[in-house]
Design an enzyme around this catalytic site. Structure first.
Site, PDB file in Angstrom:
ATOM      1  N   HIS A  91     124.601  20.665  40.434  1.00 19.09           N
ATOM      2  CA  HIS A  91     125.310  20.015  39.318  1.00 19.09           C
ATOM      3  C   HIS A  91     126.416  20.911  38.744  1.00 19.09           C
ATOM      4  CE1 HIS A  91     122.430  16.584  38.837  1.00 19.09           C
ATOM      5  NE2 HIS A  91     121.576  17.458  39.319  1.00 19.09           N
ATOM      6  N   ASN A 164     119.592  11.227  36.052  1.00 17.06           N
ATOM      7  CA  ASN A 164     120.598  10.956  37.069  1.00 17.06           C
ATOM      8  C   ASN A 164     121.053   9.506  36.961  1.00 17.06           C
ATOM      9  OD1 ASN A 164     120.717  13.485  38.308  1.00 17.06           O
ATOM     10  ND2 ASN A 164     119.148  12.989  39.825  1.00 17.06           N
ATOM     11  N   HIS A 355     117.579  21.084  29.442  1.00 15.20           N
ATOM     12  CA  HIS A 355     116.240  21.448  29.925  1.00 15.20           C
ATOM     13  C   HIS A 355     115.281  20.288  29.644  1.00 15.20           C
ATOM     14  CE1 HIS A 355     112.582  23.383  30.773  1.00 15.20           C
ATOM     15  NE2 HIS A 355     112.433  24.128  29.704  1.00 15.20           N
ATOM     16  N   TYR A 378     114.420  25.131  34.460  1.00 15.96           N
ATOM     17  CA  TYR A 378     115.659  25.043  33.672  1.00 15.96           C
ATOM     18  C   TYR A 378     115.893  26.258  32.789  1.00 15.96           C
ATOM     19  CZ  TYR A 378     116.529  20.445  35.536  1.00 15.96           C
ATOM     20  OH  TYR A 378     116.808  19.418  36.394  1.00 15.96           O
TER      21      TYR A 378
HETATM   22 FE1  HDD Z   1     117.735  19.355  38.042  1.00 16.67          FE
HETATM   23  C1  HDD Z   1     120.467  20.847  36.766  1.00 16.67           C
HETATM   24  C2  HDD Z   1     118.858  16.305  36.957  1.00 16.67           C
HETATM   25  C3  HDD Z   1     115.160  17.791  39.732  1.00 16.67           C
HETATM   26  C4  HDD Z   1     116.428  22.345  38.780  1.00 16.67           C
HETATM   27  N1  HDD Z   1     119.344  18.705  37.066  1.00 16.67           N
HETATM   28  C5  HDD Z   1     120.370  19.483  36.604  1.00 16.67           C
HETATM   29  C6  HDD Z   1     121.328  18.666  35.921  1.00 16.67           C
HETATM   30  C7  HDD Z   1     120.878  17.377  35.974  1.00 16.67           C
HETATM   31  C8  HDD Z   1     119.626  17.412  36.691  1.00 16.67           C
HETATM   32  C9  HDD Z   1     121.544  16.160  35.403  1.00 16.67           C
HETATM   33  C10 HDD Z   1     122.614  19.153  35.289  1.00 16.67           C
HETATM   34  C11 HDD Z   1     122.456  19.408  33.819  1.00 16.67           C
HETATM   35  C12 HDD Z   1     123.782  19.816  33.230  1.00 16.67           C
HETATM   36  O1  HDD Z   1     124.664  18.953  33.160  1.00 16.67           O
HETATM   37  O2  HDD Z   1     123.902  20.992  32.905  1.00 16.67           O
HETATM   38  N2  HDD Z   1     117.165  17.434  38.351  1.00 16.67           N
HETATM   39  C13 HDD Z   1     117.710  16.338  37.726  1.00 16.67           C
HETATM   40  C14 HDD Z   1     116.889  15.175  38.011  1.00 16.67           C
HETATM   41  C15 HDD Z   1     115.865  15.595  38.795  1.00 16.67           C
HETATM   42  C16 HDD Z   1     116.029  17.017  38.999  1.00 16.67           C
HETATM   43  C17 HDD Z   1     117.146  13.789  37.483  1.00 16.67           C
HETATM   44  C18 HDD Z   1     114.725  14.818  39.376  1.00 16.67           C
HETATM   45  C19 HDD Z   1     114.256  13.744  38.853  1.00 16.67           C
HETATM   46  N3  HDD Z   1     116.110  19.952  39.089  1.00 16.67           N
HETATM   47  C20 HDD Z   1     115.159  19.163  39.667  1.00 16.67           C
HETATM   48  C21 HDD Z   1     114.101  19.989  40.206  1.00 16.67           C
HETATM   49  C22 HDD Z   1     114.448  21.296  39.926  1.00 16.67           C
HETATM   50  C23 HDD Z   1     115.714  21.249  39.235  1.00 16.67           C
HETATM   51  C24 HDD Z   1     112.864  19.485  40.926  1.00 16.67           C
HETATM   52  C25 HDD Z   1     113.739  22.573  40.240  1.00 16.67           C
HETATM   53  C26 HDD Z   1     112.480  22.699  40.505  1.00 16.67           C
HETATM   54  N4  HDD Z   1     118.381  21.255  37.882  1.00 16.67           N
HETATM   55  C27 HDD Z   1     117.654  22.332  38.209  1.00 16.67           C
HETATM   56  C28 HDD Z   1     118.313  23.637  37.848  1.00 16.67           C
HETATM   57  C29 HDD Z   1     119.633  23.160  37.167  1.00 16.67           C
HETATM   58  C30 HDD Z   1     119.532  21.645  37.290  1.00 16.67           C
HETATM   59  C31 HDD Z   1     118.414  24.617  38.931  1.00 16.67           C
HETATM   60  C32 HDD Z   1     120.930  23.733  37.678  1.00 16.67           C
HETATM   61  C33 HDD Z   1     121.729  24.093  36.458  1.00 16.67           C
HETATM   62  C34 HDD Z   1     120.808  23.901  35.348  1.00 16.67           C
HETATM   63  O3  HDD Z   1     119.606  23.483  35.810  1.00 16.67           O
HETATM   64  O4  HDD Z   1     121.047  24.107  34.188  1.00 16.67           O
HETATM   65  O5  HDD Z   1     117.518  24.337  36.983  1.00 16.67           O
END
Ligand code: HDD
Length: 712
Positions: A91, A164, A355, A378
């Site tokens: 993202h 999402n 988060h 997060y």
């Molecule tokens: Fe995630 C970012 C949505 C599963 C780990 N995720 C992130 C963002 C969105 C989502 C919208 C961007 C937020 C922003 O604008 O800063 N993610 C989802 C959805 C998921 C999902 C809808 C499943 C239903 N994500 C998911 C899993 C993991 C992560 C299973 C780890 C185990 N997601 C992250 C992250 C991020 C992230 C690595 C990257 C940047 C951040 O968090 O801040 O932690």
């Protein structure tokens, strides 16, 4: 009398020394404190020394070396050298806006969360939309899932709904997330492709991971190429838990429903936009807000009893499943309006830290194993990205209600804690800050006392085993045009996969289990022999869900639609004037475009200044095209290759095209057959009415077969 921690109730009684947690003006002022305005101010160093010369470094002699002593230059360059922070691991590419959430139908029967409890109550929000795969500088319009993350600055703390634009996910357990992301990201040896899933490692992983079948189908659908952020649905994906004042709990799914309807690009358009305007979505959001065309969504809830977690034929804890709206209708509780652009991209959009674990009393988690893993990930990622545990003190992340605890120090601490005791219990500072009794009486967060039992095991629940029937449901719910786009998308993506055995595996092991016809059509495009198919058993299951088709989610008006008005010398001034007025009255955006950016003379001999040229604002950036009549319209456009391409391309992309007066002759000249959206007419008013009706439909799907032969 012993002191109590301040709550919404007692802080109002307590008088002026306490911050009213529900006074949103005061909260906003608190946020505004961090906004800088340098107008009329002196240029200084970071320590406030005014600078006399910002053009030249300090030299030993006019032509001599720069001196180490130059603290002004050193500070400036050092700061510059450290400007970048790690981008989000997923993202990374996104855009955001401020706005508010307003309760329309209180949900206090379901939750004690104050921000959902009272009709008319408004809560400030910050919303970031994103793609998943590409880096910060990648194009907006790639085929991908879009993130839809909302931070509610409630009076009881921040609640982040990190969702999402699709209601399901690729995997069922968070432990698979690094595998999935490594597979979809650009390949490790050459970092290709940027912003695309059309490559071997992605299809290798998903073809070996049947649980991804449903979500991959969504990403091959038009949902993965939205026309604008304002036209996207949003989903919390997981089942969450709401807990009311009596401590009763329900499972819920969160839904955002766009007022602008759900509309998408066509694939050719999306690809071209990635080159001609890689900022297409970001620009659209920004411009709409600047124009006062505020994007708006309804917030809805699907509410389920926990006892019914397994009674729908799938498990409510399985994030690869949606709850069909035909089985559980969406209950609308509020609306969200985005009405303010950020002042600074980095400080706000880039530093925003969302988060799923940022919750308030009345909102709790389910045991969805994907959600459970996210609860760890997060905060962990912000520690790296934002440089330490004080990221919640960054202005965009700070709650707008007071926050106090005994956490101390660490890099970039903003708060200057006055107390002498940073531990609890203490008798030196009166044991402040203190715990608050649980909601609803006190407002302290307490987790729902869900009974738990079981063995410590690494297993996937048997209730997560059906990977195909909801994919079949989605496929069956699509219109003919949507199904064709899905076939085209699989065929396109898989044809980019170099290893033929991966293509074959996806078709034979995955698509063949979703629907035989889908598999056959893709197999044919790839030259794969398909001997057998075995559709997932659908007996006793919902056969189709009209709520899933975008064709049923069109808007009822043309608000926010962009219309190109192609001007030519001598064009009818009254027609251009009426057209612009009528479109703008309906909330659409009229763009006056001409062969060049120079002003031209209209039928009254008056100069008419265009907003841009045919080349600078290509047809892929608008929803429809109108060519007003005029003395030289035919002569000008028939000799102008860019203009002809404009019309052909708009027609090919199934957009409404209206040719008025003499311009109508262009239709026959270019081979554009009249239909519900390819409109010709001499009389402006009826032509406009037909044009507006076509614009509401957005695309003329009946034209699709015919448009294939158009060479634009
Ligand atoms: Fe995630 C970012 C949505 C599963 C780990 N995720 C992130 C963002 C969105 C989502 C919208 C961007 C937020 C922003 O604008 O800063 N993610 C989802 C959805 C998921 C999902 C809808 C499943 C239903 N994500 C998911 C899993 C993991 C992560 C299973 C780890 C185990 N997601 C992250 C992250 C991020 C992230 C690595 C990257 C940047 C951040 O968090 O801040 O932690």
């Amino acid at each position: 009398m012993s002191k109590q921690p301040k709550t919404a109730e007692n802080s109002q009684m307590a008088g002026s020394d306490t911050l009213d947690r529900s006074n949103s003006n005061a909260k906003l002022e608190q946020l505004e404190r961090f906004r800088e305005d340098a107008t009329g101010e002196a240029l200084t160093t970071n320590t406030g020394t005014r600078i006399a010369d910002n053009q030249n470094s300090l030299r030993g002699g006019e032509r001599g070396p720069t001196l180490m002593e130059d603290f002004i230059m050193r500070e400036k360059i050092t700061h510059f050298d450290h400007e970048r922070i790690p981008e989000r691991v997923v993202h990374a590419r996104g855009a955001a806006a401020h706005g508010y959430f307003e309760v329309t139908e209180p949900a206090s029967d379901l939750t004690c969360a104050a921000f959902l409890g009272e009709a008319g109550k408004r809560t400030p929000v910050f919303v970031r939309f994103s793609t998943v795969q590409g880096p910060r500088g990648s194009a907006d319009t790639v085929r991908d899932v879009r993130g839809f993350a909302v931070k509610f600055y409630t009076e009881e703390g921040n609640f982040d709904l990190v969702g999402n634009n699709m209601p399901v996910f690729f995997i069922q357990d968070a432990i698979k997330f690094p595998d999935f992301v490594h597979a979809v990201k650009p390949e490790p040896h050459n970092e290709i492709p940027t912003g695309a899933s059309a490559h071997d490692t992605f299809w290798d992983f998903v073809s070996l991971t049947p649980e991804s079948a449903h979500m991959v189908l969504w990403t091959m659908s038009d949902r993965a190429i939205p026309i604008a952020y304002r036209s996207m649905q949003g989903f919390g994906v997981h089942s969450f838990r709401l807990v009311n004042g009596e401590g009763q709990s329900k499972l819920v799914k969160f839904h955002w429903r766009p007022k602008a309807g759900v509309c998408s690009l066509v694939w050719d358009e999306a690809q071209k936009l990635a080159g001609k305007d890689p900022d297409f979505h970001r620009r659209g959001l920004w411009e709409d807000i600047e124009r006062g065309l505020y994007p708006e969504w309804e917030l809805g809830l699907q509410v389920m009893d926990e006892e019914d977690a397994l009674s729908f034929g799938f498990d409510l804890l399985d994030p690869t499943k949606l709850v069909p709206e035909e089985l559980v209708p969406v209950r609308v509780v509020g609306r969200m309006v985005l009405n303010r652009n950020p002042d600074n991209f980095f400080a706000e959009t880039e530093q925003a830290a969302f988060h799923v674990g940022h919750v308030v009393p009345g909102i709790d988690f389910s045991n969805d194993p994907l959600l459970q893993g996210r609860l760890f990930s997060y905060t962990d990622t912000q520690l790296l990205r934002l440089g330490g545990p004080n990221f919640n003190e960054i202005p965009i992340n700070r709650p707008l209600c007071p926050f106090h605890n005994n956490q101390r120090d660490a890099p970039h601490r903003q708060q200057i804690n006055r107390g002498r005791a940073s531990y609890e219990p203490n008798s030196i500072d009166g044991n402040w800050p203190r715990e608050t009794p649980p909601a609803p009486s006190g407002g302290g967060y307490s987790s729902y006392p869900e009974p738990l039992q079981g063995h410590k095991v690494r297993v996937r629940s048997a209730s997560f085993a059906d990977h195909f029937s909801q994919a079949t449901l989605f496929w069956r719910s699509m219109s003919e045009a949507e199904q064709q786009h899905i076939v085209d998308a699989y065929s396109f993506e898989l044809s980019k996969v170099e290893r033929l055995y991966i293509r074959e595996r996806q078709v034979k092991e995955i698509l063949a289990h979703i629907d035989p016809l889908l598999a056959l059509r893709v197999a044919e495009n790839l030259g794969i022999d398909l001997d057998s198919t075995s559709t997932s058993p659908m007996e006793g299951k919902l056969q189709d869900s009209p709520a899933l088709s975008q064709m049923n989610l069109l808007p009822s008006d043309i608000r926010g639609r962009r219309v190109a008005i192609l001007l030519t010398p001598g064009c009818k001034a009254d027609e251009v004037g009426s057209l612009k007025k009528m479109l703008e009255a309906a909330g659409a955006v009229a763009k006056l475009l001409a062969p060049s950016a120079a002003a031209l003379k209209d039928s009254d001999g008056q100069p008419m200044q265009p907003d841009g040229s045919f080349a600078s604002e290509p047809s892929i950036t608008v929803d429809a095209v109108f060519v007003p009549g005029g003395e030289y319209v035919l002569k000008t456009l028939q000799d102008d290759g860019v203009a002809k391409h404009y019309l052909l391309e708009a027609y090919k992309h199934l957009k409404p095209v209206a040719l008025s007066g003499d311009a109508a002759q262009l239709a026959a000249m270019l081979g554009l057959e009249e239909d519900d959206g390819m409109l010709c007419g001499d009389s402006f008013d009826p032509l406009y009415m037909r044009f507006e009706t076509a614009l509401k439909q957005h695309r003329i799907w009946a034209r699709e077969m015919r448009a294939k032969s158009i060479p634009a």
